[in-house]
Design an enzyme around this catalytic site. Structure first.
Site, PDB file in Angstrom:
ATOM      1  CB  SER A 181       0.435   0.952   0.560  1.00  0.00           C
ATOM      2  OG  SER A 181      -0.754   0.607  -0.071  1.00  0.00           O
TER       3      SER A 181
ATOM      4  CE  LYS B  91       0.116  -3.426  -1.508  1.00  0.00           C
ATOM      5  NZ  LYS B  91       0.671  -2.403  -0.628  1.00  0.00           N
TER       6      LYS B  91
END
Ligand code: ADP
Length: 851
Positions: free
Chosen positions: A741, A784
């Site tokens: 990611s 996140k």
């Protein structure tokens, strides 16, 4: 009675005063020596002496209480026994003392005391000689030892009676005990006049009775005094045998008769009290086994073990092991259980009351409970709560138990790397124990508790077998109705137990185990949720723990918000709870002292200080202590985290990425630099393979699009790698990182480096990249986003296909952040730089117009 044969004891003897028992000639006794006088005697006489005579000391029974054994010598008993010290053992634990093993030689009479210090020494007159007895044969010659007793008819009759009684007594004892066997052998060869002393010291007699035997210097008198004691013992044994006839096994049991007589503080006796207790114990154990409602196989094993136990002497180590085993079997809840009292409506209220937020988890738990209510023998999946620490996983587990009205037990599996931790040790090992499951059942005492298997992701593996494999059996509804613990060695039905597991991440849970569980993600909390949780649950709880009331301490919302943002940076609320605890402690001190509140709270201090001025130190301040941000700083110190991230983005080649860790989301500064070189790429920060490949992908994509985006190397050429070495670093260098990611962050960071432009300081990003420049979706979006929000960032770039994950994010947070969903890297770069990241073709007209 005195004779010139054999040992002649010295006429001056040091005296040992005993208060524990009475030494008689012919017997051996263990004496503990701890009074200063006796210690001195042992030190200067027994330990220093070298001749045989120096081992002979006079032993005088001291009727005085040892506690009062002071400087002054008590009045001494006039008859004592000269003893030979056979063994001296010293020890410093629990206090300095010696233990003497002394054999009685002969009686003596005290003639006069010669000195008292440091230990008494007396002039004595010897009354008889042991040697005299052991000289067999006499005038009568009636065979063996009987010879010592001569002419006197009455004495002969008495001694004959005594001898017969002694034979009868020995006949009633168990011959397998060595001392008994020895006594029987010696009985015929021992001179008859020694028998009263020897038997009186062996049978159950009081000190007073022994003293009577000691004082009987005349032999006839001695026989007369000892005979009733012997007869009493025989009668007692007869009675016991009669009552034991019901259980013929017991007759064979060994009597614990120790050689040498007495131990300190405990009189020697042929029939140990423990024996009877032991028999009672076994009988009560048998009753318990029969009443424990065990299934057939377990009962069979228990009865077998009981049978073995009965045959075993108590002194055998195995007897204790068997007893422990049986005790455990009896205590296990084979058929004991609580009745479920599930009311879905009440459960919903209770879950809501106990926990703020976590709607998804609560909904799923309620569904699970509802299905259980409809189908009681549900063989459903095991729930596994997965999320960062301190988000309330354990606490929800506890609430589930409460809603069901079941017992709750937590089994912590972190670091367990031995199969026997789960399944127990076989009983052949020394110190073997049952595993944690069986132990837990014993603790809760019912067979349908809620077991919380905490931290299943932290199970280890070692040579001692794989605990995960053992857990598989525990958690499999098809198998766990006959779970066999190695220690128990009989199956136990675990099917009624409700298992709930918790973990921080699913990646380290063995796949086979994960397969048995239904994973429920518990994401971290937003700042606002934390503030709510703090005010609804944590603060009241901490106040109560510290004995404070809301009238004494108030924490305004602003302060809590500051605590969550500047003193903690976590997904859960555990360290927030600790900080609140720290505040409570500080305030508790103030309240207890009744002192003026901190200067910082000048506004409220006036009211509070009244109490102090009144001089009453114990009176708490009348006004609540309010924790404002100055008080917060006083108590917790300067803030640990700074909100400002913009300072770090002052150079090209830095971008903020978003990472997911088992502890929640985190922001991550990715840094890049370049130097002249041969086009090498250096990656640091403990990156895993996937991340290294992402870095290669990012470089390749940028090289192939360098012209489009006008990227240059150090000398202005169009290949960014030509003559240039690149270094890419991910901070928190000690933590291993992996995953795809960070792809978009690397591209942005390098694009900034190659273009010399700064990345916007309020933007963070996440997303996987492909060689063609597409942005692919990634996981952990909620964590996140929360991390970015915590860090005060404003714009988030996420993959387009993660759009749907935004629904999970609370509306007010969504409103505060500017989300950019990117389908390809072009979108990412445009969003990451102020004014976009124009491609060359687009800049052409712009440049032309400038000209
Ligand atoms: P975990 O098992 O996830 O590590 P715990 O269950 O031990 O965390 O929770 C830590 C503390 O936080 C507990 O005191 C718990 O009551 C509290 N807590 C966590 N989440 C919530 C919530 N949503 N509502 C109320 N209290 C919570």
């Amino acid at each position: 009675m005195s004779s010139n044969n054999g040992i002649q004891i010295p006429t001056r003897l040091p005296l040992l005063l005993t208060h524990e028992g009475v030494l008689l000639p012919g017997s051996t006794m263990r004496i503990s020596v701890d009074t200063p006088r006796n210690m001195q005697l042992v030190k200067s006489r027994l330990l220093k002496g070298t001749s045989l005579k120096s081992t002979i000391i006079g032993v005088i029974p001291n009727t005085r209480d040892p506690e009062n054994d002071t400087e002054n010598l008590p009045s001494l008993h006039s008859i004592g026994v000269a003893g030979m010290a056979v063994q001296v053992v010293g020890s410093n634990w629990p206090k300095p003392h010696y233990t003497l093993l002394i054999t009685g030689v002969c009686r003596f009479r005290l003639v006069g005391l010669l000195k008292e210090h440091p230990f008494p020494v007396a002039e004595v007159e010897q009354l008889e000689l042991l040697e005299q007895y052991t000289t067999p044969g006499g005038a009568a010659g009636t065979g063996g030892a009987a010879g010592a007793i001569r002419e006197d008819g009455e004495l002969r009759d008495l001694s004959q009676m005594f001898y017969q009684a002694a034979v009868q007594l020995v006949g009633m004892l168990d011959m397998s005990v060595p001392v008994v066997a020895k006594l029987r052998r010696l009985l015929d060869s021992l001179p008859r006049e020694t028998l009263p002393d020897i038997l009186a010291s062996m049978i159950r007699t009081t000190n007073k009775e022994k003293l009577q035997v000691l004082d009987a210097v005349d032999l006839e008198e001695r026989f007369k005094r000892a005979l009733p004691m012997l007869t009493r013992q025989i009668e007692g044994l007869k009675l016991l045998h009669k009552t034991r006839k019901v259980r013929p096994d017991d007759n064979k049991r060994v009597l614990a008769v120790r050689k040498g007589g007495m131990f300190p503080g405990r009189q020697f006796s042929l029939e140990e009290e423990g024996e009877e207790e032991d028999a009672d114990d076994t009988a009560s154990l048998e009753r318990k086994v029969k009443g424990a409602n065990m299934p057939e196989p377990a009962l069979k094993v228990c009865l077998k073990e009981l049978k073995r136990l009965k045959k075993m002497p108590q002194s055998m180590p195995e007897s204790a092991l068997t007893r422990n085993y049986l005790d455990l079997m009896v205590e296990l809840p084979w058929s004991k259980q609580t009745t479920d009292c599930l009311d879905i409506h009440a459960a919903r209220v209770l879950l809501d009351n106990d926990h703020y937020a976590m709607e998804k988890l609560k909904r799923r738990v309620l569904e699970y409970l509802a299905v259980r209510q409809l189908k009681s023998n549900l063989k459903g999946p095991i729930l596994c709560f997965v999320g960062p620490p301190g988000v309330g996983k354990t606490s929800v587990g506890r609430s589930v138990a409460r809603t069901l009205g079941r017992e709750f037990h937590r089994i912590s599996l972190g670091g367990v790397c031995d199969q026997s931790d789960i399944r127990g040790h076989r009983r052949t090992y020394v110190g073997s124990m049952p595993g944690r499951i069986i132990n837990g059942l014993k603790t809760v005492g019912v067979n349908n508790p809620v077991f919380l298997l905490d931290e299943v992701d932290k199970l280890g593996k070692s040579l001692q077998g794989d605990p995960a494999a053992a857990l598989l059996e525990v958690l499999d509804p098809e198998q766990n109705h006959s779970f066999t613990d190695h220690y128990l060695n009989v199956p136990f039905d675990l099917s009624q137990v409700l298992f709930i597991a918790t973990a921080n991440t699913t990646t380290t849970i063995p796949p086979a185990l994960l397969d048995r569980m239904e994973v429920l993600q518990v994401p971290g909390y937003t700042q606002e949720e934390k503030v709510e949780i703090a005010h609804r649950h944590l603060i009241p709880h901490q106040l109560e723990q510290h004995g404070l009331t809301p009238q004494q301490l108030q924490i305004p919302q602003d302060t809590t918000l500051e605590m969550t943002s500047r003193y903690t940076r976590e997904a859960g609320v555990r360290s927030l709870e600790r900080k609140i605890g720290a505040i409570c402690r500080a305030v508790a001190v103030k309240v207890a002292e009744g002192h003026e509140v901190m200067k910082s709270e000048a506004s409220v201090a006036e009211g509070a200080s009244q109490g102090v001025q009144d001089g009453d130190m114990a009176v708490p301040p009348e006004m609540p202590i309010v924790i404002d941000h100055i008080a917060l700083k006083d108590i917790l110190g300067p803030p640990l985290f700074d909100m400002e991230v913009s300072e770090r983005l002052t150079l090209p080649g830095v971008a903020i990425g978003l990472a997911w860790t088992p502890l929640g989301g985190e922001i991550m500064f990715v840094e890049a630099s370049r130097t002249e070189g041969e086009g090498q790429l250096t990656l640091t920060g403990q990156l895993g393979d996937v991340m290294k490949e992402s870095a290669q992908l990012a470089i390749s994509w940028l090289r192939s699009n360098a012209k489009t985006y006008q990227l240059t190397n150090m000398v202005g050429g169009s290949d960014p790698l030509e003559g240039t070495d690149i270094h890419l670093h991910f901070p928190a260098g000690a933590v291993t990182k992996d995953g795809p990611s960070a792809g978009v962050t690397m591209v942005t960071c390098l694009a900034s480096l190659f273009s010399g432009r700064l990345v916007r300081s309020d933007v963070a990003m996440t997303g996987e990249i492909t060689l063609r420049g597409l942005v692919l979706p990634v996981g952990g979006i909620k964590d996140k986003v929360l991390a970015a929000h915590r860090a005060g960032l404003k714009r988030l770039i996420i993959p387009k296909r993660n759009d749907k994950d935004l629904e999970e994010i609370p509306a007010h947070i969504r409103a505060e952040l500017d989300f950019v969903t990117a389908a390809n890297l072009d979108d990412v770069l445009n969003a990451a730089f102020d004014g976009g990241f124009p491609v060359a073709s687009l800049t052409q007209p712009h440049l032309v117009s400038k000209l």
